[in-house]
Design a protein around this motif. Structure first.
Motif: not given
Length: 377
Positions: A355-376
């Protein structure tokens, strides 16, 4: 209310894909976002561009458009990179502790539709091609000329006067007919297409009541003229328009001259009101477009607190909505595209965040599926 959906060979969903809209055993939010029968009040679909988020919404929208008579071409929904000629959409609903299971199949080779609807595992409607059979109590009705582009469920509903002898089917039809589909980039908002139609029929008193509850610094007027702060705007005797007036500085502004955010928000309100006050679904693609992040959050919270027998399904790139204070983890559906396998979906609750975890930060940090990957490169 919609409890589950399965899509097979439907747009980017090649394999049979389950969408679960019932509360998981794991939850870290209060019951605000879920009904007593453990049905969720909606879901947010997350993922990269072209992952299949909008296609998930199209799966829900499909049955609504066919029932409300908007019409569509079945072949448009086939997964173009799958060899399977049959597109299938399966829906499960719950009304008054009764389970409604409805399956629609379209065969592109034979250009034919199949339908089957069960209430508590008892078939009450069945259709193969142009022949449909309806069983209500001891009465059996057979239609041998069902239109090839129309659902038999819709035809049977009209022919029986909205299923007067079958209350569960009647509630299903009322639920679907009071459901609304909104495109976040709908240019109709510029002209106030939805809100003008609502104002013509019901006036603006209720809209302003909702704006007050939102704490919004605007009121809305509808008429041929409006004035404030020494300025008078006249549309014409035979014409009417929606005017915005800021409470703190009430200069009248015609909706076409307002900010895009106000246009989008105002045109969303009528459908939001209808679904909050009557059972139905509100489906919004690209929710939050032109809206401030905080307003987007407030709209979702308001719906979760106010809706009695309705649901909201959205896609959005507003990552601030990925929060325990807005959605439950089992309301967050992560959509990814897996090349030849097509789109896949999993609920964020699978990862059992605390409950205390920041889900937005975890998502943007790549801890879940569904995050776009833009490689240089």
């Amino acid at each position: 209310m919609l409890t589950k959906m399965y899509l097979t060979n439907f747009l980017s969903f090649k394999e049979r894909t389950e969408f679960d809209f019932t509360a998981s055993k794991y939850s870290i939010l209060s019951k605000t976002n879920v009904y007593e029968n453990e049905i969720l009040k909606g879901a947010l679909f997350l993922g990269p561009n072209a992952a299949g988020k909008s296609n998930a919404l199209k799966g829900i929208s499909f049955i609504i458009e066919m029932i409300t008579g908007e019409g569509t071409e079945f072949q448009r929904y086939r997964c173009f990179f799958a060899g399977n000629p049959i597109t299938t959409a399966e829906y499960e609903f719950a009304f008054d502790e009764k389970k409604v299971a409805y399956v629609i199949e379209y065969n592109i080779q034979t250009n034919s539709i199949s339908e089957n609807l069960k209430i508590d595992d008892i078939t009450v409607l069945n259709r193969k091609g142009n022949i449909g059979e309806l069983r209500i109590g001891q009465t059996v009705t057979i239609d041998e000329r069902v239109d090839g582009e129309t659902l038999f469920l819709r035809t049977a509903s009209f022919n029986t006067g909205r299923f007067p002898q079958e209350p569960t089917l009647r509630k299903l039809m009322e639920f679907l007919q009071n459901s609304y589909i909104v495109d976040g980039y709908n240019r109709g908002a510029l002209y106030g297409k939805s809100i003008i139609k609502y104002a013509e029929e019901f006036g603006v008193e209720k809209i302003n009541k909702y704006l007050e509850e939102f704490g919004y610094d605007f009121v809305i007027e509808y008429g041929s003229e409006s004035e404030g702060e020494g300025l008078k705007v006249v549309i014409g005797e035979d014409k009417k328009a929606v005017f915005f007036k800021r409470k703190s500085f009430p200069i009248p502004i015609v909706i076409m001259n307002e900010s895009q955010g106000n246009q989008v928000f105002a045109d969303l309100l009528p459908n939001l009101i209808r679904v909050i006050e009557n059972p139905g679904m509100l489906i919004i693609d690209e929710f939050g477009n032109s809206l401030h992040n905080r307003l987007s959050e407030n709209i979702i919270r308001f719906f979760m607190e106010s809706a009695k027998n309705s649901q909201i399904f959205i896609t959005s790139h507003h990552t601030n909505l990925i929060s325990n204070s807005v959605f439950r983890p089992d309301q967050l559906d992560l959509v990814s595209f897996k090349d030849n396998s097509g789109s896949e979906v999993e609920r964020l609750s699978k990862y059992k965040p605390r409950e205390a975890q920041n889900l937005e930060k975890m998502y943007l940090g790549g801890m879940f599926e569904g995050l776009p990957i833009y490689e240089k490169i």
